[in-house]
Design an enzyme around this catalytic site. Structure first.
Site, PDB file in Angstrom:
ATOM      1  N   LYS A  21      -2.400   7.066   1.224  1.00 28.47           N
ATOM      2  CA  LYS A  21      -2.200   7.501   2.662  1.00 28.47           C
ATOM      3  C   LYS A  21      -1.005   7.851   2.971  1.00 28.47           C
ATOM      4  CE  LYS A  21      -1.271   4.414   7.006  1.00 28.47           C
ATOM      5  NZ  LYS A  21      -2.880   5.492   7.409  1.00 28.47           N
ATOM      6  N   ARG A  60       1.083  -1.311  -0.725  1.00 26.47           N
ATOM      7  CA  ARG A  60      -0.086  -0.299  -0.421  1.00 26.47           C
ATOM      8  C   ARG A  60       0.811   1.184  -0.164  1.00 26.47           C
ATOM      9  NH1 ARG A  60      -4.645   1.110   5.076  1.00 26.47           N
ATOM     10  NH2 ARG A  60      -1.879   1.708   6.070  1.00 26.47           N
ATOM     11  N   GLU A  92     -15.198   6.679   6.800  1.00 25.45           N
ATOM     12  CA  GLU A  92     -14.050   6.459   7.688  1.00 25.45           C
ATOM     13  C   GLU A  92     -14.073   7.676   8.951  1.00 25.45           C
ATOM     14  OE1 GLU A  92     -10.678   6.395   5.412  1.00 25.45           O
ATOM     15  OE2 GLU A  92     -10.664   8.497   4.539  1.00 25.45           O
TER      16      GLU A  92
END
Length: 297
Positions: free
Chosen positions: A145, A51, A178
């Protein structure tokens, strides 16, 4: 700490610094990720590293090292730290160079990593949350991220000012998204585990693992099903149980949302069964999930 600028592992805290002209510092041009160190093992390092590199690609940052070299550095750093329980955090930056917007003046990207001694344990007490009034990130930035966490910070501060632990983001269409740095999951009144789809939010590594493990409870007849689908605020608040899902938790029960109890207002049994399942995976799961750290005493 590891710094590609210094070219090695640093043990002196006074040297654990990042240059002020690094574009991650003054322009936010950087990405990061985290892995858990538990009982001398690194949990889900490969999933997090994949990721990490995906986020770097979206941010148009090329790694100064291959994936295999990054992997090796992180394991060697953890071994050198002698930390048996904590977090391994790492960043990829456009690098130091100048103070302009473009990274064209940066000779090379930079890789940094730190190991933090931290007591990682299951979260068994329920918390209160609020619906955030801070605008959530658009899809491009939410699914990578990156270090631009001002909305996340303000969202948590907003919750703390209202006596809550954290917050929940709702998208422009009115669907649950989220938390500020965690995914969110629900147990419906029909005993189905539901998580919002990951199209416009960060695809959490722990959330992904939870979806892989949860069908075991379906096989045992404890859950009716496992799904990712859109939930309105009204549907979500009518859930029997609610939880945050994140690497350092791994699950955190949510018992009150906007001063309204979730279910009976107590930590749910299925939430704790799922938490136990994830915790067992962290401490004694398959070898593909846990990488032993070669400490040298």
């Amino acid at each position: 700490m590891y710094s590609s600028i210094y070219g090695g592992i640093i043990l002196d805290p006074a040297m654990m610094v990042i240059p002020i002209d690094d574009h991650m510092v003054h322009r936010g041009h950087g990405v990061f990720d985290t892995a858990i160190v538990l009982d001398g093992y690194l949990y889900e390092l490969d999933v997090h590293l994949d990721r990490f590199l995906s986020s770097a690609s979206k941010a148009k940052i090329s790694s100064p090292f291959s994936r295999s070299v990054l992997h090796s550095i992180l394991i060697q750093l953890t071994a050198a730290s002698k930390c048996k329980k904590g977090t391994l955090r790492y960043w990829l930056s456009a690098g130091p160079g100048d103070f302009l917007l473009s990274s064209a003046g940066c000779p090379t990207s930079a890789f940094y990593a730190v190991v933090i001694d931290q007591d990682i344990s299951q979260c068994k007490e329920g918390v209160k949350v609020i619906t955030s009034n801070i605008p959530m990130k658009p899809s491009l930035f939410a699914t990578a991220k990156n270090v631009n966490y001002l909305p996340n910070v303000l969202s948590v501060m907003e919750a703390e000012e209202k006596g809550a632990s954290s917050s929940i983001w709702v998208d422009e269409e009115g669907y649950i998204a989220e938390g500020p740095n965690v995914n969110v999951a629900f147990i419906t009144q029909d005993k189905e585990l539901v998580m919002p789809p990951f199209d416009n939010i960060l695809h959490g590594c722990t959330a992904k693992r939870l979806l892989e493990l949860a069908p075991k409870l379906v096989d045992q007849g404890l859950l009716k099903g496992v799904a990712t689908k859109k939930l309105t605020v009204e549907e979500a608040k009518a859930a029997a149980e609610m939880m945050y899902v994140g690497s350092t938790l791994p699950l955190l029960p949510i018992i009150v949302w906007d001063d309204q109890p979730i279910g009976n207002g107590r930590v749910g049994e299925l939430t704790m069964l799922l938490s136990d399942m994830l915790w067992d995976d962290m401490v004694a799961g398959p070898g593909t999930q846990r990488i032993p750290v070669p400490y040298v005493e």
